[in-house]
Structure formats: C-alpha cells, structure tokens
Design a protein around this motif. Structure first.
Motif, PDB file in Angstrom:
ATOM      1  N   ASN A   4       0.653  -1.285   0.175  1.00 23.33           N
ATOM      2  CA  ASN A   4      -0.034  -0.038   0.067  1.00 23.33           C
ATOM      3  C   ASN A   4       1.007   1.394   0.131  1.00 23.33           C
ATOM      4  O   ASN A   4       0.517   2.255  -0.646  1.00 23.33           O
ATOM      5  N   ALA A   5       1.916   1.185   0.641  1.00 22.44           N
ATOM      6  CA  ALA A   5       2.807   2.476   0.797  1.00 22.44           C
ATOM      7  C   ALA A   5       3.586   2.723  -0.539  1.00 22.44           C
ATOM      8  O   ALA A   5       3.621   3.881  -0.826  1.00 22.44           O
TER       9      ALA A   5
ATOM     10  N   THR B 149       1.330   3.901  -3.366  1.00 25.09           N
ATOM     11  CA  THR B 149       1.056   5.388  -3.125  1.00 25.09           C
ATOM     12  C   THR B 149       2.271   6.240  -3.306  1.00 25.09           C
ATOM     13  O   THR B 149       2.198   7.174  -4.281  1.00 25.09           O
TER      14      THR B 149
ATOM     15  N   VAL C  44     -15.001  12.700  -7.971  1.00 29.93           N
ATOM     16  CA  VAL C  44     -15.436  11.814  -6.954  1.00 29.93           C
ATOM     17  C   VAL C  44     -14.327  10.823  -6.799  1.00 29.93           C
ATOM     18  O   VAL C  44     -13.860  10.527  -5.582  1.00 29.93           O
TER      19      VAL C  44
ATOM     20  N   VAL D 225     -11.234  12.050  -4.885  1.00 30.47           N
ATOM     21  CA  VAL D 225     -11.272  12.824  -3.673  1.00 30.47           C
ATOM     22  C   VAL D 225     -10.277  11.961  -2.569  1.00 30.47           C
ATOM     23  O   VAL D 225      -9.466  12.723  -1.924  1.00 30.47           O
TER      24      VAL D 225
ATOM     25  N   ALA E 191      -6.716  13.054  -0.868  1.00 28.68           N
ATOM     26  CA  ALA E 191      -6.317  12.999   0.704  1.00 28.68           C
ATOM     27  C   ALA E 191      -4.842  12.273   0.908  1.00 28.68           C
ATOM     28  O   ALA E 191      -4.079  12.731   1.722  1.00 28.68           O
ATOM     29  N   SER E 192      -4.650  11.343  -0.034  1.00 31.26           N
ATOM     30  CA  SER E 192      -3.425  10.650   0.226  1.00 31.26           C
ATOM     31  C   SER E 192      -2.306  11.877  -0.040  1.00 31.26           C
ATOM     32  O   SER E 192      -1.117  11.845   0.253  1.00 31.26           O
TER      33      SER E 192
ATOM     34  N   GLY F 115     -11.173   8.887   5.395  1.00 31.74           N
ATOM     35  CA  GLY F 115     -11.235   7.557   5.096  1.00 31.74           C
ATOM     36  C   GLY F 115     -12.396   6.527   5.900  1.00 31.74           C
ATOM     37  O   GLY F 115     -12.257   5.502   6.311  1.00 31.74           O
TER      38      GLY F 115
ATOM     39  N   TRP G  28     -16.857   5.763   3.327  1.00 30.22           N
ATOM     40  CA  TRP G  28     -16.607   4.692   2.241  1.00 30.22           C
ATOM     41  C   TRP G  28     -17.712   3.968   1.737  1.00 30.22           C
ATOM     42  O   TRP G  28     -17.838   3.814   0.677  1.00 30.22           O
TER      43      TRP G  28
ATOM     44  N   GLN H  96     -19.029   4.201  -1.921  1.00 28.49           N
ATOM     45  CA  GLN H  96     -19.049   3.021  -2.924  1.00 28.49           C
ATOM     46  C   GLN H  96     -20.425   2.968  -3.356  1.00 28.49           C
ATOM     47  O   GLN H  96     -20.505   2.863  -4.760  1.00 28.49           O
TER      48      GLN H  96
ATOM     49  N   PHE I 173      -6.207   4.755  -4.326  1.00 22.01           N
ATOM     50  CA  PHE I 173      -6.992   3.615  -3.558  1.00 22.01           C
ATOM     51  C   PHE I 173      -7.497   2.524  -4.198  1.00 22.01           C
ATOM     52  O   PHE I 173      -7.478   1.395  -3.601  1.00 22.01           O
TER      53      PHE I 173
ATOM     54  N   ARG J 264      -4.971   0.315  -4.423  1.00 25.76           N
ATOM     55  CA  ARG J 264      -4.654  -0.664  -3.155  1.00 25.76           C
ATOM     56  C   ARG J 264      -5.654  -1.797  -3.113  1.00 25.76           C
ATOM     57  O   ARG J 264      -5.411  -3.029  -2.373  1.00 25.76           O
ATOM     58  N   GLU J 265      -6.759  -1.421  -3.629  1.00 19.11           N
ATOM     59  CA  GLU J 265      -7.781  -2.777  -3.544  1.00 19.11           C
ATOM     60  C   GLU J 265      -7.269  -3.809  -4.400  1.00 19.11           C
ATOM     61  O   GLU J 265      -7.634  -4.835  -4.018  1.00 19.11           O
TER      62      GLU J 265
ATOM     63  N   HIS K 130      -4.973  -5.535  -2.365  1.00 22.54           N
ATOM     64  CA  HIS K 130      -5.735  -6.293  -1.289  1.00 22.54           C
ATOM     65  C   HIS K 130      -6.477  -7.656  -2.086  1.00 22.54           C
ATOM     66  O   HIS K 130      -6.129  -8.752  -1.196  1.00 22.54           O
TER      67      HIS K 130
END
Lengths: 476, 184
Positions: free
Chosen positions: A28-29, A32, A191, A194, A198-199, A222, A227, A231, A451, A454-455, A458
């Motif tokens: 994730n890091a 980003t 959208v 956004v 933030a990141s 977050g 969320w 979504q 993001f 990241r999903e 995941h």
C-alpha cells in the motif's frame, strides 16, 4: 523529498507481462509513493521530455486562440464552409473529440460494472482524457454558430422575447446530451479523485501543496461510514454513466440520421457511432498511456496486460465499425434507391474518394494486425497503430459530413469543400489545448487511482494466500 | 447520556492503529460485540464487511438518487411539454403540440443529470464533507498514514459504555500497533 526517493523516480520499471495487472512487490505504501511522486516530485526533477511536450502543445494551442479570435472578428466565412457543405471541420472535429471521450467513460463505468480489474490502472487517466476531449468538442458547435456570443439561446431559459428552443430537433437534444455528459464526466472524475487527494495531502511535504490538495480533498478521512456511502454513490454513478455514454453518441448520430440526406438517413448510425467512439477513444488512451508510462516509469502499473486488453477492445469495436461500413454499402445497393447508390459510389470514387480509401485502410485494413499477439505486445507498433486509428476515425467523420453534403439530389447545387488555414489552425489548436491539459494533469494530479490500486493489491493478496477470514469473505 | 464525562472534558475518543485490515475488522467486530456503538473505522481503501462490523448499514444514497432521478425525469419532460404545449405552442410541420417521442432524449439526459448530481452532492452532504477540521487528525500517526497504509479504529467518548481506562485496555488487547487518546 529524500535523495533515495529522487533516485527511485529515475529507476526504470519492469513490465511484468500479460499475466499481471501490477508488478510484484508492491505494498500500500510503495504503490502510493510510486503514483504520488510523479506529481509530488520537485519541479527541477521533471523529465525534460515533459517540458518539450508541453512546450509544443502550448504553442499549438495558440492556433486555437488566433484562429478563433479571427473567426469572432470576421465570421464563419474564414472557414471553408460554403453551401452546400455548411458543416465542415467544426462538426467533423466535434464528433471526433466527443467520440474520443467515450472510452474514458467506458473504462471507468462499464468495465467497473463488469468487474474488469485491469481497468484500475488506466481509469483515472482515461477519465481525464474524457473531460478534456469533451471540452474541445464543446467548443466547436459554439464556434460554428455564426454568432457564438449568443450560444445561450440554445438553452431553454425565460427571456424577454418569450421564445423557446425547438425540442423536436436533435440539435437541442445534443445540447442536453453533451452538457450532461460533460457534467457527469467531471463528477465521476472528481469523486474518484477525492480519496487520492487526501493521500496526496498527507504525502506532500510542502505546506502549500498540503493546502492545495487538502482543499480539494474536502477533509476526507477514510471513515468506513464515508467509504460505504462513497462506494454506493460511485456504483450508482457508474450505472448512470453507462446508458449516458451510449445515449450521447446516439444523440450525436441523430444529428445526422434524423435528417433525410442520403448517407446520413440510416438506422445503423447509432450503434455504429457508439462503437466508433469507443474505437477512437481506446486508440487515444493508448496514444497517451504509452508515452506516459515510459516517461514516468510506470511499466509495472500500466503493464502489457493493459495494453493487450485495450488492443483487443480496439479490435472488437473496429470490427463493429467495419460491419457498419459494409452495411452502408449493402443498403445503398439493396435499397434500390438511385440517390443512395449514387451517394455511395460518389463517396468511394468521387472527388473525396481518397478520404474513403484512407478511411478503409486506417480503420479496417491496418488494424487487422491486432489479431497477432506479437503486434499487441510490441509497444512501438501498438503506438503507431493507435495513431493510425485516430487518423482513421477522424477521416470517418470527414467522409460522413463532407461526402454526403457536397453532392445531393440536384446537380446544379453540387459543390466542393476546401478547408482553409483557419480550419486547420483551430483543429490543431484544440489538439494543443487537449495535450496541454493532459501534460498538466499527469504532473499535478495522481494519474492513476491510488486507492483502487490498493484494492487490487488487497484482492491479489487474498487470492494467493487464502486465510481464515474474520467476518465476511474478501475479494471475489 | 448524551454527554459523557470524558466528552465534556475535551476527549474525542480512543484510537487504535493496526497494520492489517483483517486485524482492524476483527477488532471492530469485537468492539461491537462488547457493546460499543459510537465508533468509526478509518482505512486507506474500502474494506468489505467493515461497515457491517461497526453496525452501519443504511446509506440513504440510493434513496436520494431515486428522488433526484425522478425529479429530473419529470422536470425534463415537463419543461418540454410546457414549452411546446403551453408557453410556445406552434404548429411545426403538422406535428402534435405534445410530440412526446421527440422528448425522450432530453427527458433521459435530465434524469441522468439530476440523479448524478444528487448522488455526488448527497454523498458528500451525508458524509458531512467538506469539513475543515476533525479531531482524528490530531493523532500525528493518523494524519501521516491513515490515507496511505494504516488502519484505525476509534471508539468515541460519546459512547455510553466509554470509559477511558477500560476502553484503552480493551483496544490494547486487540493486538494494535499503538493506542492513542484523541483530543477534540
């Protein structure tokens, strides 16, 4: 930014091949940082090619300024439009640009609903392309108005003359379709941005950067409750954008198909316009994505899997377009209508026959190379093919607009259309404007959805190491 | 029970930081089972099942969109009907004043436009965004990593079962990296 981070920016990335939508070893890091640092890197570490590119694009853009200033001063006579060809480059370019925009919505909305995980690396980028392409498209009908300063007469608003637009006309449908499309594209793009803003806010080191990103991140923190609503809203937007994108090019095709001119008055137009739009849009995504991933070393995020899939979509939609051309020819013969037949023969062999032949070569013949896996995986050839298709799809609109208009029923009213330098200047100017916006976008904003990457990570993790999940199962 | 003792003394809540989403999910489920209700989880990516775990199930976004879309649909058709039948009734090529099939494209576009606007504006409004200040950012670890790669669970001081010592102890048992008190 630290020295080692700066060095990492210059490190070439390795393409993991067609089996992977993301390179190995990302967390994730790191994902980003990789995406955010394209935008957050210091000004002096910007690649020279970026300056060169935006410089050329910015110079081209001046053509739009000069051309439209002269147009406002003199009137539409500075263009080559003259009866019988009253729709010249302006409408050709309008349809071309709006078609390009459609791939962005297809990637972000339709592929989201179809759960295509390869869309993630390219959706943000393609949405930005949509937005900027629609901005170019929207200018042309207004420039073409003759009195562009009265463009607001197109909208139904209470006025002192108590006059209203004619809502039975597809030109009014167009006003609603294109303005809705521009608005919804902007909403979708923003959208999606956004959480990434933030990141960026949290990653930025300079105070002004933190403030700028933070302002547009709206205080996103977050929260799970956020969320969940997010979504739901995103899914609904995708569901709304899917019929919208189809409706927009359908309405654009109605501009032609509702008229009774041979060559325009056909029922195949709506589906074939929509397929053509997606075809040209994917070509433009490739034209933009291939240099970007090279320039910013993003080969492990935009992998050959993405290029391969986009090439396949191009091949598929290209075949639908080819079917459209065949049907046009077939119906010209099968209808038994003298004018329809003449229109088709004139299109293929008349004064503009060269454009029809080039169109068939660029849109149908040459793209058949995409059947070969080796071509789809050869990045320089794919790039060249994407340019060829961009040209081909522009020619398609040229053929539809010009050859249908220049010779209609009455030979005494035939004429020819010759674009002037101002036609070319304004067209090149919009390409410059579009590219300037794209260059600024990749340098300022996260060009890939962080993001959603990241999903993807995941999901990949859960697919590879099935573990006793606490609570509901993850992934799919 | 609206204001707890801790709430009145400037405490927003207690926050635990986790390295993995699964740990956060397990902790959230335990906290809900323990009786905590006023809590929120913060993640850099949407985690499936997490909102159920903290007992948040109804979003109302779809209701908003249904209302917005219906208004757009009726408004779009109504506008064209009103223009052609009432305000500016003219005979155009012998067509009826209310030539409804020709109004479908605009009606559709207005439906999508209003539905999309309500989806976005409604979502942000329900989320209370834009919000310039929120106490969770007082945790330096949160403002540095909550949007990148760390997962947080915050039990708020307004919860009836909140007790600084007990809640902290509860969160410390959930295998977090760190537990922090968050000031308002």
């Amino acid at each position: 930014m630290k020295v080692e981070e700066l060095e990492a920016l210059e490190k070439p990335a390795i393409d993991p091949g067609t089996d992977h939508i993301v390179g190995p070893g990302f967390t994730n890091a790191t994902v980003t940082d990789k995406i955010a640092n394209v935008a957050l890197r210091p000004f002096r570490s910007t690649p020279m090619v970026w300056f060169l590119g935006i410089g050329i694009a910015f110079m081209l853009m001046q053509g739009l300024l000069i051309g439209s200033a002269w147009l406002f001063y003199k009137g539409v006579g500075v263009w080559g439009v003259v009866i019988p060809v009253a729709w010249g480059f302006a409408i050709v370019n309008f349809v071309w640009w709006i078609g390009i925009g459609h791939a962005g919505t297809l990637i972000s909305a339709i592929l989201l609903l179809l759960k295509q995980d390869w869309r993630t690396s390219i959706n943000r980028f393609a949405e930005a392309m949509t937005l900027f392409a629609v901005a170019q498209a929207g200018m042309f009908p207004i420039l073409h108005l003759g009195r562009p300063w009265l463009f607001y007469w197109l909208m139904p608003y209470p006025n002192s003359m108590w006059l209203w637009p004619q809502p039975r006309s597809p030109l009014i449908w167009d006003v609603f379709a294109v303005s809705t499309y521009a608005t919804v594209s902007l909403l979708f793009w923003y959208v999606g941005l956004v959480p990434d803003l933030a990141s960026m806010r949290d990653r930025a080191t300079k105070l002004w950067q933190k403030r700028a990103y933070g302002l547009f991140a709206l205080g996103w923190r977050g929260s799970t409750k956020h969320w969940t609503r997010y979504q739901m809203a995103y899914l609904l937007l995708a569901g709304l954008a899917t019929p919208l994108v189809i409706s927009v090019h359908t309405v654009v095709s109605f501009d032609f198909a509702i008229s009774i001119l041979p060559g325009w008055h056909t029922t195949i137009f709506p589906p074939y316009f929509v397929a053509g739009a997606i075809y040209s849009g994917f070509a433009m995504v490739l034209t933009l994505a291939i240099p970007t991933r090279k320039l910013f070393h993003l080969e492990d995020i935009i992998t050959s899997r993405h290029l391969d899939s986009m090439a396949k979509v191009m091949l598929g939609t290209g075949l639908i377009v080819a079917y459209g051309y065949m049907m046009e020819a077939f119906m010209a013969w099968y209808s038994g209508q003298f004018y329809e037949r003449f229109m088709y023969l004139n299109r293929a062999t008349g004064p503009y026959g060269w454009s029809y032949l080039m169109l068939i070569a660029c849109n149908i013949a040459i793209p058949q190379l995409l059947w070969l896996r080796s071509v789809r995986l050869n990045v320089p050839i794919l790039f060249m093919l994407s340019l060829v298709i961009n040209v081909g799809m522009w020619l398609e609109r040229f053929v539809i607009v010009i050859t249908s208009l220049h010779r209609d029923w009455l030979p005494s009213s035939w004429g020819e259309y010759h674009p002037t330098e101002f036609d070319w200047m304004i067209f090149a100017g919009t390409i410059g404007f579009f590219l300037t916006l794209m260059f600024l976008f990749v340098r300022i904003l996260p060009a890939i959805s962080i993001f959603e990457m990241r999903e993807v990570l995941h999901h990949i993790k859960h697919r590879h190491e099935p573990q006793p999940a606490p609570g509901p199962a993850h992934g799919d | 029970m609206a204001d707890s003792f801790w709430d009145r003394h400037g405490l927003y809540g207690v926050m635990a930081e986790f390295a993995e989403p699964e740990e956060l999910l397990a902790a959230a489920e335990k906290a809900y089972g323990f009786g905590y209700r006023k809590m929120d989880a913060y993640t850099p990516l949407p985690i499936e099942g997490l909102s159920d775990a903290i007992g948040f199930t109804r979003t109302f976004v779809s209701t908003f969109v249904l209302i917005g879309g219906s208004l757009g649909c009726m408004g779009g058709f109504g506008l064209l009907y009103w223009i052609t039948k009432i305000a500016y009734a003219h005979n155009v090529a012998g067509r009826p004043f209310n030539s409804w099939p020709a109004y479908i494209p605009v009606t559709f576009e207005c439906t999508v436009l209003l539905a999309s606007l309500t989806a976005v504006i409604g979502m942000f409004a329900l989320n209370g965004l834009p919000q310039p200040y929120h106490p969770v950012f007082n945790n330096p670890e949160f403002s540095a990593r909550a949007s990148i790669d760390r997962f947080f669970l915050c039990i708020e001081a307004t919860d009836p079962s909140f007790d600084l010592v007990k809640t902290k102890a509860f969160l410390a048992e959930q295998n977090p990296l760190e537990v922090a008190e968050i000031e308002k």
